[in-house]
Design an enzyme around this catalytic site. Structure first.
Site, PDB file in Angstrom:
ATOM      1  N   HIS A  21     127.577  84.112  48.040  1.00  0.00           N
ATOM      2  CA  HIS A  21     127.164  85.505  48.147  1.00  0.00           C
ATOM      3  C   HIS A  21     127.660  86.188  49.429  1.00  0.00           C
ATOM      4  O   HIS A  21     128.342  87.200  49.401  1.00  0.00           O
ATOM      5  CB  HIS A  21     125.623  85.604  48.168  1.00  0.00           C
ATOM      6  CG  HIS A  21     124.919  84.916  47.064  1.00  0.00           C
ATOM      7  ND1 HIS A  21     124.858  85.391  45.772  1.00  0.00           N
ATOM      8  CD2 HIS A  21     124.191  83.763  47.059  1.00  0.00           C
ATOM      9  CE1 HIS A  21     124.130  84.574  45.026  1.00  0.00           C
ATOM     10  NE2 HIS A  21     123.726  83.579  45.766  1.00  0.00           N
TER      11      HIS A  21
HETATM   12  O1  RIB Z   1     120.166  86.112  47.109  1.00  0.00           O
HETATM   13  C1  RIB Z   1     121.207  85.566  47.868  1.00  0.00           C
HETATM   14  C2  RIB Z   1     120.967  85.783  49.327  1.00  0.00           C
HETATM   15  O2  RIB Z   1     119.760  85.145  49.706  1.00  0.00           O
HETATM   16  C3  RIB Z   1     122.055  85.161  50.210  1.00  0.00           C
HETATM   17  O3  RIB Z   1     122.196  85.915  51.384  1.00  0.00           O
HETATM   18  C4  RIB Z   1     121.492  83.806  50.546  1.00  0.00           C
HETATM   19  O4  RIB Z   1     121.968  83.312  51.798  1.00  0.00           O
HETATM   20  C5  RIB Z   1     120.034  84.117  50.653  1.00  0.00           C
HETATM   21  O5  RIB Z   1     119.795  84.618  51.957  1.00  0.00           O
END
Ligand code: RIB
Ligand code: CA
Length: 331
Positions: free
Chosen positions: A257
Site C-alpha cells: 500500500h
Molecule cells: O490499510 C492499509 C494501511 O494500514 C497501510 O498503511 C498499512 O501500513 C496500515 O497502516
C-alpha cells in the site's frame, strides 16, 4: 532540484517499503520521518523506522521523530477504540504467528535515537523553514497531521501536497466499512480532508490493484543487497498473511500500500481512474465509523477536496519500485 518530502509512517512492513523506495529515489529529498501509533505501538513503529533508516545507511541524513501515541479522540469511548496496537493475532498450523507487520523487524537494534523534540514543533520548524513547499506522504493514521493542523495551521501555507495512503470506496479491510489508517483516527482524517490543502488519496481501490506477486520477491533477493533482501522478506511476510487472512484477486499476492503512495510522486501514471471530488470520513462512531465517503456523482453539492484514485497500474508500479531499489531507471 529534488522534491522535499516529509513521511508520516506507522512502520509496518509496507511503510518500510515506502521509506526504502523514497530513500532510493533521487527525485525526492526526505526532510524527516515522523512515526505514529498504528500498525504497532509508537515505540515499535519508531524503532522499526530507525532500523530501516539505518539499513539504508542514511541515519545521518534522515531524522526520525516520535509522533502521537494515541488517536486524537477515538479511543476515549471504549465502544469505538480499535486496539490495533495488539492486532488480532493469528497462528498457523505450526503455531507460528501470522501477521502483516512484525512488532520488531529482524534487523540489528538501532544505534540512533529519535529527535528529542515535540513533533508539532519539529513539523512547524521543518515546513516553515523550508525554502520550497513541502509534500507530506502520510501512510499511517493521520493523528499527527490532525493535531498539527489544529495547533499550527500556518504550516498549510508551505505544503505543496498531502499524499495519503488511506481510505477505500469499493475495498475495505479493517471493518466491513473502513480502511485501517482512516478507521484508526477518523477525526484526524476529516481535519486533513477539510484543511484546504491539495490532497491525493491512494486508497485500497488503487493499492489492491497494484499488488505485488510473491514471485517478484525473487527479483529483490537476486540483487544480493541488504535492502533488496529486506524487501523480499517483507513481501514474503505480507503474502503469507494475505493468503491466509485476506485473499485478494489472485493467490500469492500482497499489496504494498504505502509504497504506491511514494511511487505516485515518481510517476503519477501509476494511479488510474482518478476522481477530483468530495471525500469525507464518517466520524459518527456508528457501524460505519471511519468509512471513506467518496462522492462519485457527476453533479455534486459540495466543493471537491481531494484527488481520489480508484485504480492503479500494477506493472508500472512494480517496475518503478524494483528499478529504484536496483538502482536503474527506465521510467
Ligand atoms: O490499510 C492499509 C494501511 O494500514 C497501510 O498503511 C498499512 O501500513 C496500515 O497502516
Ligand atoms: Ca502504514
Amino acid at each position: 532540484m529534488a522534491r522535499k518530502i516529509i513521511m508520516d509512517v506507522d512502520t509496518g512492513s509496507d511503510d518500510a517499503c515506502a521509506i526504502m523506495l523514497a530513500a532510493k529515489s533521487e527525485e525526492l529529498e526526505i526532510l524527516g520521518i515522523c512515526a505514529v501509533n498504528g500498525n504497532r505501538t509508537l515505540e515499535e513503529t519508531t524503532e522499526n523506522t530507525l532500523k530501516i533508516v539505518e539499513l539504508l545507511g542514511m541515519e545521518d541524513k534522515i531524522p526520525v521523530i516520535r509522533g502521537a501515541s494515541r488517536p486524537m479522540v477515538k479511543d476515549l469511548l471504549p465502544s469505538r477504540a480499535h486496539n490495533a496496537q495488539t492486532p488480532s493475532v493469528h497462528y498457523d498450523e505450526n503455531g507460528n504467528e501470522i501477521c502483516y507487520h512484525p512488532a520488531s523487524f529482524d534487523l540489528p537494534a538501532p544505534h540512533t535515537k529519535p529527535l528529542e523534540k515535540n513533533f508539532i514543533t519539529w513539523y512547524a520548524d521543518t515546513i516553515l523553514g523550508s525554502g520550497e513547499p513541502v509534500t507530506i506522504v502520510a501512510v499511517g493514521p493521520l493523528t499527527d497531521l490532525g493535531l498539527l493542523f489544529r495547533c499550527e495551521p500556518k504550516v498549510l501555507e508551505n505544503i505543496e501536497e498531502i499524499v495519503i495512503m488511506g481510505g477505500g470506496h469499493n475495498q475495505v479491510n479493517t471493518t466491513f466499512a473502513s480502511e485501517f489508517n482512516i478507521f484508526m483516527d477518523p477525526e484526524a482524517a476529516e481535519i486533513v480532508l477539510q484543511s484546504g490543502a491539495k490532497i491525493t488519496m491512494v486508497p485500497l481501490d488503487a493499492t489492491h490493484a497494484a499488488s505485488t506477486y510473491l514471485s517478484e520477491a525473487k527479483l529483490f533477493r537476486d540483487l544480493h543487497t541488504p535492502v533488496g533482501d529486506m524487501i523480499a522478506e517483507l513481501i514474503e511476510i505480507r503474502t503469507n498473511a494475505y493468503n491466509r487472512l485476506q485473499p485478494l484477486w489472485d493467490k500469492d499476492l500482497c499489496p504494498l500500500h504505502d509504497a504506491l503512495a511514494v511511487a505516485y510522486l515518481l510517476d503519477p501514471r501509476v494511479l488510474k481512474h482518478v476522481l477530483y471530488t468530495r471525500v469525507d470520513v464518517d466520524i459518527s462512531g456508528g457501524f460505519a465509523d471511519g468509512a471513506t465517503i467518496v462522492d462519485t456523482r457527476v453533479y455534486r453539492n459540495m466543493e471537491p477536496n481531494c484527488y481520489y484514485a480508484l485504480d492503479a497500474d500494477r506493472d508500472l508500479f512494480n517496475r518503478i519500485f524494483y528499478e529504484r531499489i536496483a538502482g536503474h531507471k527506465s521510467v
